[in-house]
Design a protein around this motif. Structure first.
Motif, PDB file in Angstrom:
ATOM      1  N   ALA A  12      12.271   1.336 -10.799  1.00  0.00           N
ATOM      2  CA  ALA A  12      12.955   0.078 -10.477  1.00  0.00           C
ATOM      3  C   ALA A  12      14.201   0.343  -9.627  1.00  0.00           C
ATOM      4  N   ALA A  13      14.975   1.350  -9.993  1.00  0.00           N
ATOM      5  CA  ALA A  13      16.173   1.691  -9.207  1.00  0.00           C
ATOM      6  C   ALA A  13      15.780   2.144  -7.798  1.00  0.00           C
ATOM      7  N   GLY A  14      14.726   2.946  -7.708  1.00  0.00           N
ATOM      8  CA  GLY A  14      14.251   3.390  -6.399  1.00  0.00           C
ATOM      9  C   GLY A  14      13.759   2.233  -5.546  1.00  0.00           C
ATOM     10  N   MET A  18       0.830  -1.197   0.000  1.00  0.00           N
ATOM     11  CA  MET A  18       0.000   0.000   0.000  1.00  0.00           C
ATOM     12  C   MET A  18       0.867   1.250   0.000  1.00  0.00           C
ATOM     13  N   PHE A  19       1.892   1.260   0.833  1.00  0.00           N
ATOM     14  CA  PHE A  19       2.749   2.432   0.919  1.00  0.00           C
ATOM     15  C   PHE A  19       3.605   2.574  -0.332  1.00  0.00           C
ATOM     16  N   GLY A  20       4.008   1.453  -0.910  1.00  0.00           N
ATOM     17  CA  GLY A  20       4.745   1.488  -2.167  1.00  0.00           C
ATOM     18  C   GLY A  20       3.918   2.117  -3.275  1.00  0.00           C
ATOM     19  N   GLY A  21       2.613   1.932  -3.220  1.00  0.00           N
ATOM     20  CA  GLY A  21       1.725   2.552  -4.205  1.00  0.00           C
ATOM     21  C   GLY A  21       1.765   4.062  -4.133  1.00  0.00           C
ATOM     22  N   VAL A  22       1.798   4.586  -2.916  1.00  0.00           N
ATOM     23  CA  VAL A  22       1.890   6.040  -2.745  1.00  0.00           C
ATOM     24  C   VAL A  22       3.243   6.523  -3.254  1.00  0.00           C
ATOM     25  N   TYR A  23       4.316   5.879  -2.835  1.00  0.00           N
ATOM     26  CA  TYR A  23       5.655   6.296  -3.266  1.00  0.00           C
ATOM     27  C   TYR A  23       5.797   6.242  -4.777  1.00  0.00           C
ATOM     28  N   GLY A  24       5.339   5.154  -5.378  1.00  0.00           N
ATOM     29  CA  GLY A  24       5.459   5.006  -6.822  1.00  0.00           C
ATOM     30  C   GLY A  24       4.648   6.040  -7.585  1.00  0.00           C
ATOM     31  N   THR A  25       3.474   6.373  -7.071  1.00  0.00           N
ATOM     32  CA  THR A  25       2.633   7.368  -7.729  1.00  0.00           C
ATOM     33  C   THR A  25       3.261   8.752  -7.645  1.00  0.00           C
ATOM     34  N   VAL A  26       3.823   9.097  -6.490  1.00  0.00           N
ATOM     35  CA  VAL A  26       4.518  10.384  -6.346  1.00  0.00           C
ATOM     36  C   VAL A  26       5.730  10.424  -7.277  1.00  0.00           C
ATOM     37  N   GLU A  28       9.204  -4.651  -2.815  1.00  0.00           N
ATOM     38  CA  GLU A  28       9.149  -3.300  -3.363  1.00  0.00           C
ATOM     39  C   GLU A  28       8.420  -3.217  -4.703  1.00  0.00           C
ATOM     40  N   TRP A  29       7.881  -4.335  -5.199  1.00  0.00           N
ATOM     41  CA  TRP A  29       7.196  -4.318  -6.489  1.00  0.00           C
ATOM     42  C   TRP A  29       6.079  -3.278  -6.579  1.00  0.00           C
ATOM     43  N   PRO A  30       5.382  -2.940  -5.481  1.00  0.00           N
ATOM     44  CA  PRO A  30       4.296  -1.962  -5.616  1.00  0.00           C
ATOM     45  C   PRO A  30       4.770  -0.589  -6.087  1.00  0.00           C
ATOM     46  N   MET A  31       6.009  -0.233  -5.749  1.00  0.00           N
ATOM     47  CA  MET A  31       6.517   1.063  -6.191  1.00  0.00           C
ATOM     48  C   MET A  31       6.581   1.101  -7.716  1.00  0.00           C
ATOM     49  N   ILE A  32       6.971  -0.008  -8.298  1.00  0.00           N
ATOM     50  CA  ILE A  32       7.046  -0.087  -9.755  1.00  0.00           C
ATOM     51  C   ILE A  32       5.634  -0.191 -10.346  1.00  0.00           C
ATOM     52  N   ALA A  33       4.804  -1.017  -9.755  1.00  0.00           N
ATOM     53  CA  ALA A  33       3.436  -1.202 -10.256  1.00  0.00           C
ATOM     54  C   ALA A  33       2.641   0.098 -10.230  1.00  0.00           C
ATOM     55  N   ALA A  34       2.911   0.958  -9.253  1.00  0.00           N
ATOM     56  CA  ALA A  34       2.170   2.215  -9.140  1.00  0.00           C
ATOM     57  C   ALA A  34       2.476   3.175 -10.280  1.00  0.00           C
ATOM     58  N   THR A  35       3.548   2.939 -11.005  1.00  0.00           N
ATOM     59  CA  THR A  35       3.851   3.795 -12.154  1.00  0.00           C
ATOM     60  C   THR A  35       3.087   3.362 -13.408  1.00  0.00           C
ATOM     61  N   LEU A  36       2.436   2.213 -13.367  1.00  0.00           N
ATOM     62  CA  LEU A  36       1.774   1.678 -14.558  1.00  0.00           C
ATOM     63  C   LEU A  36       0.705   2.593 -15.159  1.00  0.00           C
ATOM     64  N   PRO A  37      -0.137   3.284 -14.367  1.00  0.00           N
ATOM     65  CA  PRO A  37      -1.092   4.197 -15.010  1.00  0.00           C
ATOM     66  C   PRO A  37      -0.396   5.292 -15.828  1.00  0.00           C
ATOM     67  N   THR A  38       0.694   5.822 -15.305  1.00  0.00           N
ATOM     68  CA  THR A  38       1.443   6.843 -16.033  1.00  0.00           C
ATOM     69  C   THR A  38       2.082   6.249 -17.281  1.00  0.00           C
ATOM     70  N   LEU A  39       2.632   5.037 -17.150  1.00  0.00           N
ATOM     71  CA  LEU A  39       3.246   4.382 -18.303  1.00  0.00           C
ATOM     72  C   LEU A  39       2.212   4.088 -19.383  1.00  0.00           C
ATOM     73  N   LEU A  40       1.041   3.654 -18.980  1.00  0.00           N
ATOM     74  CA  LEU A  40      -0.042   3.394 -19.944  1.00  0.00           C
ATOM     75  C   LEU A  40      -0.452   4.687 -20.648  1.00  0.00           C
ATOM     76  N   LEU A  41      -0.559   5.762 -19.892  1.00  0.00           N
ATOM     77  CA  LEU A  41      -0.902   7.056 -20.479  1.00  0.00           C
ATOM     78  C   LEU A  41       0.151   7.470 -21.518  1.00  0.00           C
ATOM     79  N   LEU A  42       1.424   7.291 -21.201  1.00  0.00           N
ATOM     80  CA  LEU A  42       2.487   7.653 -22.140  1.00  0.00           C
ATOM     81  C   LEU A  42       2.467   6.760 -23.382  1.00  0.00           C
ATOM     82  N   LEU A  43       2.156   5.490 -23.200  1.00  0.00           N
ATOM     83  CA  LEU A  43       2.029   4.591 -24.350  1.00  0.00           C
ATOM     84  C   LEU A  43       0.889   5.041 -25.256  1.00  0.00           C
ATOM     85  N   LEU A  44      -0.249   5.368 -24.661  1.00  0.00           N
ATOM     86  CA  LEU A  44      -1.387   5.872 -25.448  1.00  0.00           C
ATOM     87  C   LEU A  44      -1.034   7.189 -26.129  1.00  0.00           C
ATOM     88  N   ALA A  45      -0.269   8.043 -25.453  1.00  0.00           N
ATOM     89  CA  ALA A  45       0.152   9.312 -26.050  1.00  0.00           C
ATOM     90  C   ALA A  45       1.025   9.070 -27.272  1.00  0.00           C
TER      91      ALA A  45
END
Length: 175
Positions: A58-60, A20-28, A96-113
């Motif tokens: 991933a590095a973070g 849960m906390f990794g989701g916040v960190y990854g989104t920020v 730590e996988w949630p930190m990476i997973a939380a970036t997926l909405p942004t990555l999807l948006l960039l792919l669509l862009a």
């Protein structure tokens, strides 16, 4: 006797709530990088921006997991202690996988862009707005999950969303 208005004192596992906390960190992290990578007047490369967000997340995550491992490390003099430490490190890194997973909405948006040829300003604005909404959801969800009441959880969600708003305002002033 515990106060009925206090938060619960139980913890859902040693590192069980980290997703849960990794989701916040990854989104920020995704928000900050999305804002930083949007360069006015430069050549817009949504896939390259997405790659940088993924590599940085991933590095973070690796650094965060390693830091947790080292902070929790206890000298162990048992036979096979080296293998045990490596297993603990692997588990800390995996957590730590949630930190990476939380970036997926942004990555999807960039792919669509990239596919749709969207303009960088709109993509950044939508991405920062989306991530701010996700920060609210993460904050409220985490608070509910650990035992806060709904009103307090919503306030915590607003506090998390404020982090996203800070990134939006900083992006407007810096750019």
């Amino acid at each position: 006797m515990p106060d009925q208005h206090s938060r619960p004192t139980h913890h859902p596992g040693h590192r069980g709530a980290d997703w849960m906390f990794g989701g916040v960190y990854g989104t920020v992290l995704a928000s900050g990088l999305l804002a930083a990578l949007d360069e006015r007047g430069g050549h817009y490369t949504p896939l390259a921006d997405g790659a940088w967000i993924l590599v940085t997340a991933a590095a973070g995550a690796l650094a965060h997991g390693y830091a947790h491992h080292m902070a929790d490390h206890q000298p162990d003099r048992r036979t096979g202690a080296g293998a045990h430490r490596w297993r603990l490190l692997a588990r800390a890194l995996w957590n730590e996988w949630p930190m990476i997973a939380a970036t997926l909405p942004t990555l999807l948006l960039l792919l669509l862009a990239q596919i749709a040829g969207w303009e960088p300003y709109g993509v950044t604005a939508v991405g920062l707005g989306l991530n701010t909404a996700l920060l609210f959801a993460w904050g409220a969800f985490v608070a509910l999950r650990v035992g806060y009441r709904i009103a307090s959880a919503l306030l915590i969600g607003l506090a998390d969303a404020a982090i996203g708003l800070v990134i939006i305002v900083a992006n407007a002033f810096i750019k």
